[in-house]
Design a protein around this motif. Structure first.
Motif, short mmCIF file in Angstrom:
data_model
loop_
_atom_site.label_atom_id
_atom_site.label_comp_id
_atom_site.label_asym_id
_atom_site.label_seq_id
_atom_site.Cartn_x
_atom_site.Cartn_y
_atom_site.Cartn_z
N ILE A 393 -8.98 39.15 41.46
CA ILE A 393 -8.14 39.76 40.43
C ILE A 393 -6.97 38.84 40.08
O ILE A 393 -6.65 38.63 38.90
CB ILE A 393 -7.61 41.13 40.92
CG1 ILE A 393 -8.77 42.12 41.07
CG2 ILE A 393 -6.57 41.68 39.96
CD1 ILE A 393 -8.36 43.44 41.71
N LEU A 394 -6.36 38.27 41.08
CA LEU A 394 -5.19 37.42 40.87
C LEU A 394 -5.54 36.16 40.08
O LEU A 394 -4.90 35.83 39.08
CB LEU A 394 -4.58 37.05 42.22
CG LEU A 394 -3.24 36.32 42.22
CD1 LEU A 394 -2.20 37.16 41.53
CD2 LEU A 394 -2.81 36.01 43.64
N ILE A 395 -6.59 35.44 40.54
CA ILE A 395 -6.98 34.20 39.86
C ILE A 395 -7.55 34.48 38.47
O ILE A 395 -7.28 33.75 37.51
CB ILE A 395 -7.99 33.42 40.72
CG1 ILE A 395 -7.33 32.98 42.04
CG2 ILE A 395 -8.53 32.21 39.97
CD1 ILE A 395 -8.27 32.28 43.00
N GLY A 396 -8.33 35.54 38.35
CA GLY A 396 -8.89 35.89 37.05
C GLY A 396 -7.83 36.19 36.02
O GLY A 396 -7.90 35.74 34.87
N SER A 397 -6.83 36.94 36.41
CA SER A 397 -5.76 37.27 35.47
C SER A 397 -4.96 36.02 35.09
O SER A 397 -4.54 35.86 33.94
CB SER A 397 -4.83 38.31 36.07
OG SER A 397 -4.12 37.77 37.18
N ALA A 398 -4.75 35.13 36.07
CA ALA A 398 -4.03 33.90 35.77
C ALA A 398 -4.83 33.02 34.81
O ALA A 398 -4.28 32.37 33.91
CB ALA A 398 -3.73 33.14 37.06
N ALA A 399 -6.16 32.99 34.99
CA ALA A 399 -7.01 32.20 34.08
C ALA A 399 -6.96 32.76 32.66
O ALA A 399 -6.93 32.01 31.68
CB ALA A 399 -8.44 32.18 34.60
N LEU A 400 -6.93 34.08 32.54
CA LEU A 400 -6.87 34.69 31.21
C LEU A 400 -5.54 34.41 30.51
O LEU A 400 -5.44 34.56 29.29
CB LEU A 400 -7.07 36.20 31.34
CG LEU A 400 -8.48 36.69 31.66
CD1 LEU A 400 -8.48 38.20 31.89
CD2 LEU A 400 -9.45 36.32 30.54
N SER A 401 -4.53 34.02 31.28
CA SER A 401 -3.22 33.78 30.67
C SER A 401 -3.26 32.62 29.69
O SER A 401 -2.37 32.49 28.84
CB SER A 401 -2.17 33.51 31.75
OG SER A 401 -2.43 32.29 32.43
N ALA A 409 3.03 27.01 30.85
CA ALA A 409 3.27 28.24 31.60
C ALA A 409 1.97 28.77 32.20
O ALA A 409 1.95 29.28 33.32
CB ALA A 409 3.90 29.29 30.69
N ALA A 410 0.86 28.64 31.46
CA ALA A 410 -0.43 29.12 31.97
C ALA A 410 -0.88 28.30 33.18
O ALA A 410 -1.39 28.85 34.16
CB ALA A 410 -1.48 29.04 30.85
N TRP A 411 -0.70 26.97 33.12
CA TRP A 411 -1.05 26.13 34.27
C TRP A 411 -0.19 26.49 35.48
O TRP A 411 -0.70 26.55 36.61
CB TRP A 411 -0.89 24.66 33.91
CG TRP A 411 -2.06 24.07 33.20
CD1 TRP A 411 -2.13 23.65 31.90
CD2 TRP A 411 -3.37 23.88 33.75
NE1 TRP A 411 -3.38 23.21 31.59
CE2 TRP A 411 -4.18 23.32 32.71
CE3 TRP A 411 -3.95 24.11 34.99
CZ2 TRP A 411 -5.52 23.00 32.90
CZ3 TRP A 411 -5.29 23.78 35.17
CH2 TRP A 411 -6.06 23.24 34.15
N ALA A 412 1.09 26.72 35.27
CA ALA A 412 1.97 27.11 36.39
C ALA A 412 1.52 28.44 36.97
O ALA A 412 1.52 28.63 38.19
CB ALA A 412 3.42 27.20 35.90
N THR A 413 1.11 29.36 36.10
CA THR A 413 0.62 30.65 36.56
C THR A 413 -0.64 30.50 37.40
O THR A 413 -0.77 31.10 38.47
CB THR A 413 0.32 31.56 35.34
OG1 THR A 413 1.48 31.65 34.53
CG2 THR A 413 -0.08 32.95 35.80
N LEU A 414 -1.58 29.69 36.92
CA LEU A 414 -2.85 29.51 37.62
C LEU A 414 -2.64 28.84 38.98
O LEU A 414 -3.24 29.25 39.99
CB LEU A 414 -3.81 28.68 36.76
CG LEU A 414 -5.21 28.45 37.35
CD1 LEU A 414 -5.91 29.79 37.56
CD2 LEU A 414 -6.03 27.56 36.42
#
Length: 451
Positions: A393-401, A409-414
Motif C-alpha cells: 500500500i505504501l509503495i503503491g501510493s508513492a508510485a501513483l504520486s 517531490a514524487a521521487w522523494a516520496t517514493l
C-alpha cells in the motif's frame, strides 16, 4: 498509563533534533527568497495591520502610554474582532513590542515557526502520558508537526494557535475524566480563549466531539460517572467565564460589526460537489499536489500519506481491538473525522457557523499522530502477510504520486516509502522506524520547499 507517572522526557531530544532541522530549513528557504509568512489578500490588509498595531500597542505599554483603536482595521467596530483574532491577546505578541517596524516581518516569521515547533512539543507531552516509548512519541510529534495542518495553515498563524493549544486541552480533559481534577482544565480553557478567541471556540467544539466519543467508548453511565461529566462541563464553562475580559468585547463587536457569512463555500450543506470527493480520495490514497477551493482537501502535501498509511493499516489489521482499547478509540475518532470531511455542515459548524472550511484539521492530525504513537510499538507483532500488505500500500501510493505531484517531490516520496517499507519488513524496531520517519520528514521538507 498513569497520567501522573513521572519519567525523563527523552522524547524531547528525539523530537527536537529533526523538528528544528525541518523548521530551520523552512526559515532559510523563506529568507533566501526574501519572503515572509503574511499571506496574500487578508494577510496584508488585516493580518499585517493588526500585527503592526500589536507591536505599537505593546511598545507603548512598555513606555507607560496607551494606544487608541485603529479603526482602519476591519469594518466598523470590527477592529476589536480583527485585533483579537490576529493575536493582540496572544502572549507571544508581547515579543512584537521589542521589535521595530522594519524588523516586524522577520520577527513574525520566527514567532510563526515557533508556534509550529511548540505544537509538536505539546503533542509529545500529551502522547508521553499515553505511551512509555519515547521514540514512538517523537515519531507522532513529527507527524503532527509536518503532516498537514501546520504546513497547510503556515500563512495563517492565528489559526495555528489551535495546533498547540489543543493537546494541552486534551491532556487537561483526560485528567478530568481519569483523575477527577478540574483546575488544569479550567486554566487551559481560559488560556486558550484569551490567546485567541477563535482558537478557543474551535478547540471547545472538538473537545465536545472527543468527550462524546470517549463516553461512548468507556460505556460508563452510572451516577458517579454522570456527576463527573457534569463537573467537566461546569469546569469548561468556568474557564470560558474567566476569559470574559476578552470574549465580551469581541462578542459585542461581532454582533454589531459588518462581517457576514457570505464568503466561502455556499452550496449544499449536506454534500460537496463530486470533484471535491474525487480530489479527497486521491489525496488519501496518494500524495496530491492540489487542493480544492477553501482548503477543502487536507492531504495536498506529500507528508500526509507517508505518515498515515502504515499506522492506519496496522490499526485496522490488528485484532487486538477489544472494547475499551486505545485502538478502538482511535478508530472511532478517525471515523468521526472522515464524516466531518465529507459533510459540509460539520465544517460550517466548526468554523463558528460562517462557511465550511477545514480549519479543524488539527484534530485529524492529532488522531494521525496518536495512531503513529500506538502503531509503532505494534509493528513487530504483525504477521508477515500484514507487513507485505502495508508495504505494498505504501509503495503503491508513492508510485501513483507521479501522476499528481511534481517529479522531484514524487521521487522523494517514493524513496521515503521504499525506506519505510524495507525497515518495516526487515527489522521493525522502534529505533529504525524512528530513523525512517526522520528520513521521510527530510524528504518532505526538501520536496515541498525546494522541489
Amino acid at each position: 498509563m498513569n497520567l501522573t507517572e513521572k519519567r525523563k522526557p527523552f522524547w524531547l531530544f528525539y523530537y527536537s533534533l529533526p523538528a528544528l532541522f525541518g523548521i530551520l530549513a523552512i526559515y532559510l528557504f523563506i529568507s533566501l527568497f526574501d519572503k515572509n509568512l503574511f499571506c496574500a489578500g487578508d494577510g496584508w490588509l488585516m493580518q499585517y495591520a493588526a500585527t503592526d498595531y500589536a507591536r505599537e500597542f505593546w511598545n507603548n505599554v512598555f513606555h507607560g502610554t496607551w494606544t487608541g483603536v485603529d479603526f482602519t482595521i476591519g469594518e466598523g467596530m470590527d477592529p476589536w474582532v480583527s485585533m483579537a483574532y490576529y493575536g493582540l491577546t496572544d502572549p507571544m505578541s508581547i515579543i512584537y513590542g521589542f521589535c521595530s517596524h522594519e524588523s516586524l516581518p522577520a520577527v513574525y516569521n520566527v514567532i510563526t515557526l515557533a508556534k509550529v515547533f511548540l505544537g509538536g512539543i505539546t503533542f509529545c507531552w500529551y502522547a508521553s502520558t499515553k505511551s512509555k516509548d519515547d521514540k514512538s512519541v517523537a515519531m507522532g510529534g513529527l507527524v503532527y508537526t509536518f503532516a498537514g495542518f501546520f504546513m497547510l495553515w503556515l500563512f495563517c498563524p492565528d489559526i495555528l494557535s489551535t495546533g498547540y493549544l489543543f493537546p494541552l486541552l486534551m491532556y487537561a480533559i483526560d485528567r478530568a475524566f481519569e483523575k477527577k481534577k478540574y483546575a488544569m482544565f479550567i486554566f487551559y480553557t481560559a488560556f486558550s480563549y484569551i490567546t485567541n478567541y477563535y482558537a478557543g471556540m474551535v478547540c471547545s467544539m472538538m473537545l465536545m466531539v472527543y468527550a462524546i466519543i470517549r463516553i461512548l467508548w468507556t460505556g460508563k453511565y452510572n451516577k458517579d460517572a454522570i456527576w463527573n461529566y457534569a463537573k467537566i462541563v461546569a469546569a469548561h464553562a468556568l474557564g470560558i467565564m474567566c476569559s470574559m475580559v476578552v470574549i465580551l468585547p469581541v462578542a459585542s463587536a461581532m454582533l454589531s460589526g459588518a462581517r457576514n457569512n457570505s464568503a466561502g463555500y455556499q452550496d449544499s450543506m449536506l454534500w460537496f460537489n463530486w470533484q471535491y470527493y474525487f480530489d479527497m480520495l486521491i489525496g488519501f490514497f496518494t500524495p496530491f499536489n492540489n487542493a480544492s477551493d477553501y482548503w477543502s482537501v487536507p492531504y495536498k502535501s506529500i507528508g500526509h500519506f507517508l505518515c498515515l498509511a502504515v499506522p492506519a493499516s496496522v490499526l485496522f489489521l490488528s485484532r487486538k481491538t477489544d472494547k475499551g482499547s486505545n485502538a478502538r478509540l482511535l478508530k472511532w475518532c478517525l471515523l468521526a473525522c472522515g464524516i466531518f470531511l465529507c459533510v459540509p455542515f460539520f465544517s460550517k459548524v466548526f468554523n463558528l457557523w460562517m462557511y465550511p472550511t477545514h480549519r479543524w484539521l488539527f484534530a485529524l492530525d492529532m488522531v494521525v499522530g496518536m495512531m503513529v504513537v500506538w502503531a509503532a510499538p505494534k509493528m513487530h507483532e504483525m504477521k508477515w502477510k500484514q507487513k507485505v500488505l502495508c508495504a505494498a500500500i505504501l509503495i503503491g501510493s508513492a508510485a501513483l504520486s507521479f501522476l499528481n505531484i511534481y517529479p522531484r517531490a514524487a521521487w522523494a516520496t517514493l524513496i521515503a516509502a521504499i525506506l519505510c517499507s524495507l525497515i518495516m519488513l526487515i527489522k521493525p524496531r522502534r529505533l529504525t522506524a524512528y530513523i525512517a520517519v526522520v528520513l521521510s520528514m527530510v524528504m518532505f521538507v526538501f520536496s515541498t520547499f525546494v522541489g
